[in-house]
Design an enzyme around this catalytic site. Structure first.
Site, PDB file in Angstrom:
ATOM      1  N   ASP A  48       2.040  -4.329   3.153  1.00  0.00           N
ATOM      2  CA  ASP A  48       2.438  -5.214   2.051  1.00  0.00           C
ATOM      3  C   ASP A  48       3.095  -4.445   0.897  1.00  0.00           C
ATOM      4  OD1 ASP A  48       0.969  -7.138   3.557  1.00  0.00           O
ATOM      5  OD2 ASP A  48      -0.856  -6.666   2.419  1.00  0.00           O
ATOM      6  N   GLU A 261       3.675 -17.025   3.250  1.00  0.00           N
ATOM      7  CA  GLU A 261       3.091 -16.105   2.264  1.00  0.00           C
ATOM      8  C   GLU A 261       4.157 -15.095   1.854  1.00  0.00           C
ATOM      9  OE1 GLU A 261      -0.199 -14.351   4.416  1.00  0.00           O
ATOM     10  OE2 GLU A 261       1.104 -13.134   5.666  1.00  0.00           O
TER      11      GLU A 261
HETATM   12  O1  FUB Z   1      -2.684  -7.665   3.747  1.00  0.00           O
HETATM   13  C1  FUB Z   1      -3.419  -8.863   3.741  1.00  0.00           C
HETATM   14  C2  FUB Z   1      -2.514 -10.028   3.878  1.00  0.00           C
HETATM   15  O2  FUB Z   1      -1.788  -9.924   5.094  1.00  0.00           O
HETATM   16  C3  FUB Z   1      -1.438 -10.126   2.829  1.00  0.00           C
HETATM   17  O3  FUB Z   1      -1.897 -10.566   1.603  1.00  0.00           O
HETATM   18  C4  FUB Z   1      -0.506 -11.025   3.535  1.00  0.00           C
HETATM   19  O4  FUB Z   1       0.751 -11.124   2.948  1.00  0.00           O
HETATM   20  C5  FUB Z   1      -0.464 -10.399   4.905  1.00  0.00           C
HETATM   21  O5  FUB Z   1       0.417  -9.303   4.972  1.00  0.00           O
END
Ligand code: FUB
Length: 366
Positions: A48, A261
């Site tokens: 991320d 997301e």
């Molecule tokens: O790293 C945890 C979660 O997985 C992140 O917040 C999301 O965007 C996904 O990458």
């Protein structure tokens, strides 16, 4: 051909070792991946990546993945159970990478219970702000903020989450007029489906992953302008409309295009580019608008699926070139143990982006 270095050999050995215990991943990993780019660091797992230029250097704010016993038996993201943040930096693109000391530990966040997910950072007047999602004592995701005099931390957390915040994956964009905006949200394990557009909350389990109505407009990411203090919102969170080129909303069932997301904004030639992950179809796609609030018109793919379930990115302009920071699972072959990488990407004259593919050969199958 990428150079075979000592690091590559080490990664291949580590990858083989980790693949043997790869019994928690759901995806079918490509048996012969040929990655175009190397992990930025190999001593820790990172994911991320939110990249910025601060004080003339490149700082990357990643999640710090750790191996946990939590099985990937649901779609709640319980296997992503991270507990600290560690900042990376480079003096220049392609230069040696510094892995800094722990910037923030979950034990130092008074309101946090578990899961340090994807963070971002911003600078204002010589202070640095780390924005991070974590679950509160009731297992509800909120957004926290921690402050430091240095981009790499250590950061000191405020006592409470940002008032009015919810869900996860915050990113903070500084516009040319000096205004800062936070974008956030993510469905399924990210809990955005629990919040209506007026900020009302309904407790629900992970089996409720979206709004449940395939022909309704997909759940929207949210935006709020930041207050001058950078630790609070200047307004309530608002939904961001993402539409097709006829002006119709992207629908819940449109898995290749709907928001999941990892919302991120960059501005190029006066246009605002909202890029985000489509989650279960594994793309990073983008939509464009003429102001920070949208609406944003869907345009296409920014990053093709990477190896691993999640695809999460940031974009940053360095010395006149645009770079995509992203992650895959080259080091581990396991979806919750990721490694951060970067590559250049380009905009065409008409403003479209040339889609990035970060591996040679056939597409990954999921
Ligand atoms: O790293 C945890 C979660 O997985 C992140 O917040 C999301 O965007 C996904 O990458």
């Amino acid at each position: 051909m990428k150079k075979i270095t000592y690091v590559s050999v080490l990664l291949i050995v580590m990858s083989c070792a980790f693949n043997k215990k790869n019994n928690v991943s759901k995806e079918k990993l490509n048996p012969n991946p040929d990655f175009k780019n190397l992990p930025l660091v190999s001593e820790i797992y990172t994911a991320d990546p939110s990249a910025h230029i601060f004080n003339g250097k490149i700082y990357i704010y990643p999640s710090h993945d750790i191996d946990v016993a939590e099985p990937d038996t649901d779609d709640c993201g319980s296997q992503y159970s991270m507990r600290d943040y560690i900042v990376l930096s480079m003096d220049y693109i392609g230069g040696p990478v510094t892995t800094h000391e722990v910037a923030l530990d979950i034990d130092d966040v008074p309101w946090a219970k578990r899961q340090f997910w994807a963070p971002d950072a911003a600078e204002k007047d010589g202070k640095f702000y780390l924005y991070f999602p974590t679950k509160d004592k009731n297992d509800v995701f909120k957004i926290g903020v921690a402050v430091s005099d240095k981009p790499e931390g250590p950061f000191e957390s405020t006592k409470n989450p940002i008032e009015g915040s919810y869900s996860m994956d915050p990113s903070v964009f500084k516009d040319d007029d000096g205004s800062y905006y936070m974008y956030l949200g993510g469905i399924w394990g990210g809990q955005l489906q629990r919040w209506d557009e007026n900020g009302n909350y309904t407790e629900m389990g992970c089996e409720t992953q979206d709004n449940g109505i395939p022909n309704s407009p997909a759940i929207s990411p949210r935006i709020a302008k930041m207050s001058d203090d950078m630790i609070s919102f200047a307004e309530e969170l608002k939904p961001i409309r993402i539409v097709d080129n006829s002006g119709n909303p992207i629908l819940t069932k449109d898995y290749d295009r709907r928001f999941f997301e990892a919302a991120w904004i960059h501005k190029h030639n006066g246009t605002y580019y909202l890029s985000y992950s489509t989650g279960n179809t594994h793309y990073i796609v983008y939509a464009t608008g003429d102001n920070p609030y949208g609406p944003f018109v869907y345009q296409g793919i920014l990053n093709e699926p990477v190896q691993g379930w999640t695809n999460h990115h940031s974009t940053v302009k360095i010395d006149g070139k645009w770079y995509l920071f992203y992650h895959d699972v080259e080091m581990s072959g396991q979806s919750n143990l990721r490694n951060v990488k970067y590559t250049e990407f380009t905009h065409n004259e008409d403003g479209t982006i040339n889609p990035v593919k970060t591996y040679f050969g056939n597409d990954f199958k999921f």
